[in-house]
Design a protein around this motif. Structure first.
Motif, PDB file in Angstrom:
ATOM      1  N   SER A  28       3.421  -0.371  -0.387  1.00 43.79           N
ATOM      2  CA  SER A  28       4.753  -0.733  -0.884  1.00 43.79           C
ATOM      3  C   SER A  28       4.637  -1.972  -1.753  1.00 43.79           C
ATOM      4  N   THR A  29       5.491  -2.048  -2.774  1.00 45.15           N
ATOM      5  CA  THR A  29       5.520  -3.199  -3.659  1.00 45.15           C
ATOM      6  C   THR A  29       6.745  -4.042  -3.345  1.00 45.15           C
ATOM      7  N   TYR A  30       6.534  -5.358  -3.300  1.00 41.08           N
ATOM      8  CA  TYR A  30       7.589  -6.298  -2.959  1.00 41.08           C
ATOM      9  C   TYR A  30       7.746  -7.313  -4.083  1.00 41.08           C
ATOM     10  N   CYS A  61      -7.220  -0.597  -1.308  1.00 39.99           N
ATOM     11  CA  CYS A  61      -5.995  -0.382  -2.099  1.00 39.99           C
ATOM     12  C   CYS A  61      -5.824   1.082  -2.492  1.00 39.99           C
ATOM     13  N   TRP A  98       0.633  -8.459  -9.343  1.00 43.02           N
ATOM     14  CA  TRP A  98       0.916  -7.891 -10.648  1.00 43.02           C
ATOM     15  C   TRP A  98       1.372  -8.956 -11.632  1.00 43.02           C
ATOM     16  N   THR A 101       1.812  -5.704  -4.241  1.00 44.49           N
ATOM     17  CA  THR A 101       1.758  -4.424  -3.535  1.00 44.49           C
ATOM     18  C   THR A 101       0.873  -4.584  -2.312  1.00 44.49           C
ATOM     19  N   TYR A 133       5.271  -9.796  -8.435  1.00 40.68           N
ATOM     20  CA  TYR A 133       5.328  -8.664  -7.511  1.00 40.68           C
ATOM     21  C   TYR A 133       3.962  -8.519  -6.844  1.00 40.68           C
TER      22      TYR A 133
END
Length: 125
Positions: free
Chosen positions: A100-102, A93, A122, A86, A84
């Protein structure tokens, strides 16, 4: 009535086919310019031109804020990592701006809802 339904279904099918074809070829072109294991950023929407910046896990530590290079404000990106990521509007940051986290493994965002200036990778979920 039946004839109208058949015509409507035929029209819908042809429209869906026409709309689906360009996105498939666009995704293929982006995948070719952004290697597996990379996060790639473009300064224009729609992945225009070559990526302005690319990052791999070897150059960006997990859970560390990574700012894009000066002058690179991303309007589209691809996440081809298996993690993931962000995306942040702030170069630090900060969560005061948009973020948004993808998910990973093939997320292509041709028109980000905000300008991306930094990101965080992450641990695998």
């Amino acid at each position: 009535m039946r004839r109208r339904l058949v015509c409507a279904l035929a029209l819908t099918t042809s429209l869906l086919t026409a709309v689906g074809a360009p996105s498939a070829s666009a995704g293929s072109a982006v995948a070719a310019s952004c290697a597996p294991g990379q996060v790639c950023f473009w300064t224009e929407p729609g992945f225009a031109g070559a990526p302005a910046a690319t990052f791999e896990l070897s150059g960006a530590n997990v859970e560390q804020c990574v700012s894009l290079p000066n002058g690179v404000d991303a309007l589209s990106f691809a996440n081809r990592m298996d993690r993931y990521v962000t995306m942040y509007q702030s170069r630090e940051c900060a969560t005061e701006g948009d973020f948004s986290t993808y998910p990973g493994e093939g997320v292509f965002v041709p028109d980000v809802p905000f300008t991306v200036r930094a990101f965080q990778i992450w641990e695998k979920p």
